[in-house]
Structures are given as structure tokens and as C-alpha cells.
Design an enzyme around this catalytic site. Sequence first.
Site: not given
Ligand SMILES: NC(=O)c1ccc[n+]([C@@H]2O[C@H](COP(=O)([O-])OP(=O)(O)OC[C@H]3O[C@@H](n4cnc5c(N)ncnc54)[C@H](OP(=O)(O)O)[C@@H]3O)[C@@H](O)[C@H]2O)c1
Length: 341
Positions: A95, A124, A151, A153, A206, A209, A220, A224, A316
Site C-alpha cells: 500500500t 518504507k 531500498v 527497488g 513519471g 510524484e 524518501d 531508506k 519501477g
Molecule cells: N512504484 C514503485 O516503483 C515503487 C518502488 C519501490 C517501493 N514502492 C513502494 O511500494 C508501495 C506500493 O507502491 P505502488 O506504486 O504499487 O502504489 P500504488 O500504485 O499507489 O498502489 C497502492 C495500492 O494500495 C491499495 N490501498 C491503498 N490503501 C489501502 C487500504 N487502506 N487497504 C487496502 N489497500 C489499500 C490501493 O488500492 P486501490 O487500487 O483501490 O487504489 C492500491 O491498489 C508504496 O509504499 C511505494 O512507496 C514503489
Amino acid sequence: MRIIMIGLGTVGTAFVKILQQKTNEIQKIYGIKPRVVAVVDIKGAAVNPHGLSLNELFESKQAQSSIALHPDFKPNLSSIEVLETVDADVVIEVTPTNIINGEPGLSHIMTALKRKKHVITTNKGPLALALPALMELAAYNRVLLRFSGTVGGGIPILDLAKKCLTGDKIISIKGILNGTTNYILTRMDEDGVSMEDALKEAQQKGYAEADPTYDLKGIDPACKLVIMANWIMGKSVTIRDVDISGITGVLVRDIEEAKNQGAAIKLIASIEGDKLSVKPQLIPRRHPLCVNGSLNAVTFKAEYADEVTIVGKGAGGIETSGAILRDLIDIRRELTLLQGT
Ligand SMILES: NC(=O)c1ccc[n+]([C@@H]2O[C@H](COP(=O)([O-])OP(=O)(O)OC[C@H]3O[C@@H](n4cnc5c(N)ncnc54)[C@H](OP(=O)(O)O)[C@@H]3O)[C@@H](O)[C@H]2O)c1
């Protein structure tokens, strides 16, 4: 292995795609038969103890940006109810990061650990605020907590230090842990672009944010750094122990002065003795840490190996989902070892 997924956004979806495409390979090579028994998003949960149809999950996601159309979907079933009532071996918590109070991830991870479920997360926030307590909770309940993807990705930064440098002692850590700010500083350095314009470019590509505050203010990379300090160096610290300053005060003029000295300004997260800091620093252009664009890089200084630097894409969906798979395999290996003792 029965899996509960909390969150099915960029990272969660990429991971489920790996499972969909590679289940047989994963079973053949690693002896793991993953079965997703529940998925939760904001609207509710899809639950099936025999395993959810992943095709139907994707169809629902595509049609409604949610899992609400899945035949096993139960509206308003909360993540905590799922964690408390559904039998599973591993919870994958993906999440959004919240650095104010860690929620909802913190409650998800604590509930799962208390229910004796292993946890893998890429989130994180909960770790930056409470990693020492979460590690204690996992140990108390005799389950494992893994978080490679938090940390760098998909870059195996934590694994390099923890596993490949086993037997050596890490003396200090220095790294570029945020791709957005590295992209901005690179654009300012290479083409004299203003910080404002470089940020807009990063958003269009992209990398950044819509609200880039956590990146620009250095929060951020500080999160890490806390994870690395606890996991790699055995410290017991949280984000409150990090001296943080971001890049908002860096001017094109400062970057030009750095160039004249054969250096570049980089946002460096570092651990030296008891000092944890995130701040802009001059890095010699020929140092391996001086990487450009949105790349991340970390240099470990170890007692025997001396300086070891790892470089790669720090974020990613697909890259980070690879880190989740690594953690899943690691959990299976640890459990096999424990069973053998
Ligand atoms: N994207 C990256 O490249 C990346 C890299 C490293 C770490 N991260 C970390 O990994 C995590 C996920 O990233 P992401 O990019 O996949 O985020 P995201 O696209 O925003 O997806 C978040 C998901 O969590 C769900 N969610 C939010 N609140 C919730 C709750 N209370 N109960 C249940 N589900 C809930 C959302 O539901 P809905 O679909 O209904 O909105 C969505 O499916 C984050 O903490 C991010 O910092 C991301």
C-alpha cells in the site's frame, strides 16, 4: 505457499503478473507453489481459499481500476478482517507509503505478524518509523519480515550488504537513494536547467510524484537509510535519528562551482559511525557513486573488501516486484533451513 496481497497498484499488479506468467518455473526451480488466496484494495477484498483466478483479477482491474468485478469479491471486507480471518503463509503489503504515522501499512504488518504470517513489504513508511519494533514482533511470533524492495527497488542493495558481504564488516555507507532528485540534479548539471523545469520534466517522465515533497526534502532517502542502518548495521534507529536536508537550496551556481572542482552535487544519504544524514554533497566526477539521470548507487565501505559500489534503477513496478519474488524465495529457504535443524 498461500499469499494475501494487500494493495494491487503498480507494484502489486506487476508481482501478480510474474506469478501468472512464471508459476511453473518458480515451482520447478525454487519448489514454491504460490497461490493467491486473497487480494485487498480500497473497495474491498477478493477471497478464495483454493486460490483466486488471476486472469479474472486483471480483467476486473482493467475494467474498473479495482478488483470489485472479481467473482470472489466481497465489498467492504477490510484488510484487517482479511488478515485476521483468512489462512495464509505470507502477506505481501504494497500500500502507499505514509511517513506521518505509517498507516495503513503499519497496522497491516503488525496484524499479520501477530497472526503468525510472514510479511514481505515494499512500503518504507512503517519501517522508517518502527523497524526495530517490527523486527522484534516478527522474532517474538517466530515469523519472517522481508523488505528488499524498500531500498533501491529491484537493485539488491540490502542483499549485497547482508548476504554477499557476510563475514566482512560494513564500516560506512554512502548512497544516492532517490532517482527523482538525482534526475533533477543531473539536468541542472548537464544543461543548466532550473530546478523547477527539471522537476516538471521528471514528473512528465513519471519519475516524480504529483507531490514531490518527500523526494525534494530528502525524506524518501532518509527512510531508506533508516532501513539500511537497522538491517545491515544492526543499529536501532528511526527516521527521527537522521539529520535531513533536501535539494531545494541547491542553485545552478553551486553546481557550476562544483564542476570547476571536478565534482558534481549529489543528494547523499550516509551512515558514518553514529551519524545518519541526508544532504547535498560534492562527489568527484570519477567516483563510481557519481551516477546520472534517475539511477541509484550505493557505496559500502567494508573492513576487508574496501569500497564496493552497486548501481541500478531504483524504482519501477516490474523491478520492485522482482524484489518481492526474491524475498519470497528467501523466506522459503529460511523455512527449509529451520525445518532441517
Ligand atoms: N512504484 C514503485 O516503483 C515503487 C518502488 C519501490 C517501493 N514502492 C513502494 O511500494 C508501495 C506500493 O507502491 P505502488 O506504486 O504499487 O502504489 P500504488 O500504485 O499507489 O498502489 C497502492 C495500492 O494500495 C491499495 N490501498 C491503498 N490503501 C489501502 C487500504 N487502506 N487497504 C487496502 N489497500 C489499500 C490501493 O488500492 P486501490 O487500487 O483501490 O487504489 C492500491 O491498489 C508504496 O509504499 C511505494 O512507496 C514503489
